[in-house]
Design an enzyme around this catalytic site. Structure first.
Site, PDB file in Angstrom:
ATOM      1  N   MET A   1      -0.843  -8.418  -8.446  1.00 55.42           N
ATOM      2  CA  MET A   1       0.487  -8.963  -8.155  1.00 55.42           C
ATOM      3  C   MET A   1       0.703 -10.276  -8.911  1.00 55.42           C
ATOM      4  O   MET A   1       1.208 -11.249  -8.354  1.00 55.42           O
ATOM      5  CB  MET A   1       0.659  -9.155  -6.648  1.00 55.42           C
ATOM      6  CG  MET A   1       0.538  -7.857  -5.854  1.00 55.42           C
ATOM      7  SD  MET A   1       0.451  -8.106  -4.057  1.00 55.42           S
ATOM      8  CE  MET A   1      -1.247  -8.706  -3.873  1.00 55.42           C
TER       9      MET A   1
ATOM     10  N   LYS B   1       6.593  -1.338   0.253  1.00 56.02           N
ATOM     11  CA  LYS B   1       6.522  -2.788   0.053  1.00 56.02           C
ATOM     12  C   LYS B   1       6.654  -3.052  -1.434  1.00 56.02           C
ATOM     13  O   LYS B   1       5.952  -2.469  -2.244  1.00 56.02           O
ATOM     14  CB  LYS B   1       5.213  -3.375   0.578  1.00 56.02           C
ATOM     15  CG  LYS B   1       5.121  -3.420   2.095  1.00 56.02           C
ATOM     16  CD  LYS B   1       3.858  -4.131   2.528  1.00 56.02           C
ATOM     17  CE  LYS B   1       3.774  -4.210   4.053  1.00 56.02           C
ATOM     18  NZ  LYS B   1       4.845  -5.021   4.627  1.00 56.02           N
TER      19      LYS B   1
ATOM     20  N   ASP C   1       2.153   3.776   1.469  1.00 52.93           N
ATOM     21  CA  ASP C   1       2.758   2.719   0.669  1.00 52.93           C
ATOM     22  C   ASP C   1       3.617   3.315  -0.441  1.00 52.93           C
ATOM     23  O   ASP C   1       3.457   4.477  -0.822  1.00 52.93           O
ATOM     24  CB  ASP C   1       1.668   1.833   0.047  1.00 52.93           C
ATOM     25  CG  ASP C   1       0.971   0.945   1.071  1.00 52.93           C
ATOM     26  OD1 ASP C   1       1.504   0.815   2.190  1.00 52.93           O
ATOM     27  OD2 ASP C   1      -0.091   0.394   0.752  1.00 52.93           O
TER      28      ASP C   1
END
Length: 262
Positions: A185, A72, A50
């Protein structure tokens, strides 16, 4: 289903060929990488990682290993999940030992189920190596337990947004005194989260701490309250965990602070 038992040992050579380990790299500090993940990094032929994996951790990969970023970014550019799945399957089918390296713990908002399903459908052997999730690192950084007798008997790990947009939660339960939640997030959804909590009776003075880049040298801690959450999170540029219901141990009674962690 084909998987590698949790008590299996990597012996090198043909035992590692044509398989995938899905490992958690922890929150960023290489000292928080598990020994099992460290060993996997030192043996893997292909590392698919990632965007948030630190350079210090990637430096532990075996010399000559193929290192592929499967980045991402929330609300930004991202490698499609189907492409990540295809990369794992293709390299494993070619006989490589593949390490799918994820930030934090692969089972916490890491799309682990989708990747395991792809491996199972292709008949690829796999194993999951857990890691330290960002909520644990963030709470440790501010000197607070995620659970405490007499305060909260449960802990909620939430995402600020999902495939439908800003994520709905059990706001009434979260608004109760003593509730603790780690919101991943959650920067873009901060005003939405604040509004929902206040609408369901949360105290505007509820402590909230934003920990940006938890465990890393550049980490920043911002202590605030629910009433000021959107303003406090506005300056955060790195990945952040919002700890709802927790204040830094040394700053429980202070206004918003911005403190670089050394």
């Amino acid at each position: 289903m084909t998987f590698i038992p949790s008590d299996s040992r990597l012996n090198g050579g043909d035992a590692d060929r044509g398989r995938v380990d899905l490992a958690g790299a922890g929150p960023g500090d290489p000292d928080l990488l598990t020994l099992k993940a460290h060993r996997a990094l030192g043996r893997a032929d292909v590392v698919i990682h990632d965007r948030l994996i630190s350079a210090e951790i990637l430096a532990l990969a075996r010399p000559g290993a193929q290192v592929i970023e499967a980045g991402k970014t929330g609300f930004g550019p991202a490698m499609p999940q189907e492409e990540i799945n295809a990369l794992m399957v293709a390299h494993a089918r070619a006989g490589a030992y593949v390490l799918r390296l994820k930030s934090g713990d692969p089972g916490v908002f890491g799309r682990l189920d989708e990747e395991l399903e792809a491996l199972e459908a292709a008949g690829i052997p796999w194993r999951v190596i857990p890691g330290i999730t960002a909520a644990s690192a963030a709470a440790a950084q501010i000197g607070q337990p995620l659970t405490r007798r007499g305060r909260n008997s449960d802990l909620r790990l939430l995402t600020g947004h999902d495939v439908q947009g800003f994520a709905e939660q059990d706001w009434r339960a979260l608004a109760r005194p003593g509730a603790v939640a780690a919101i991943y997030m959650g920067k873009r959804s901060a005003r939405f989260t604040q509004g929902r909590l206040l609408m369901h009776g949360a105290d505007p003075a509820t402590p909230v701490t934003i920990v940006e880049n938890a465990s890393r040298p550049e980490s920043v801690t911002r202590a605030t309250t629910l009433s000021l959450l959107p303003q406090a999170v506005a300056d955060a540029t790195g990945p952040a965990v919002i700890l709802f219901g927790l204040a830094p141990r040394a700053a429980a009674a202070l206004p918003v602070i911005k403190e670089a962690v050394q």
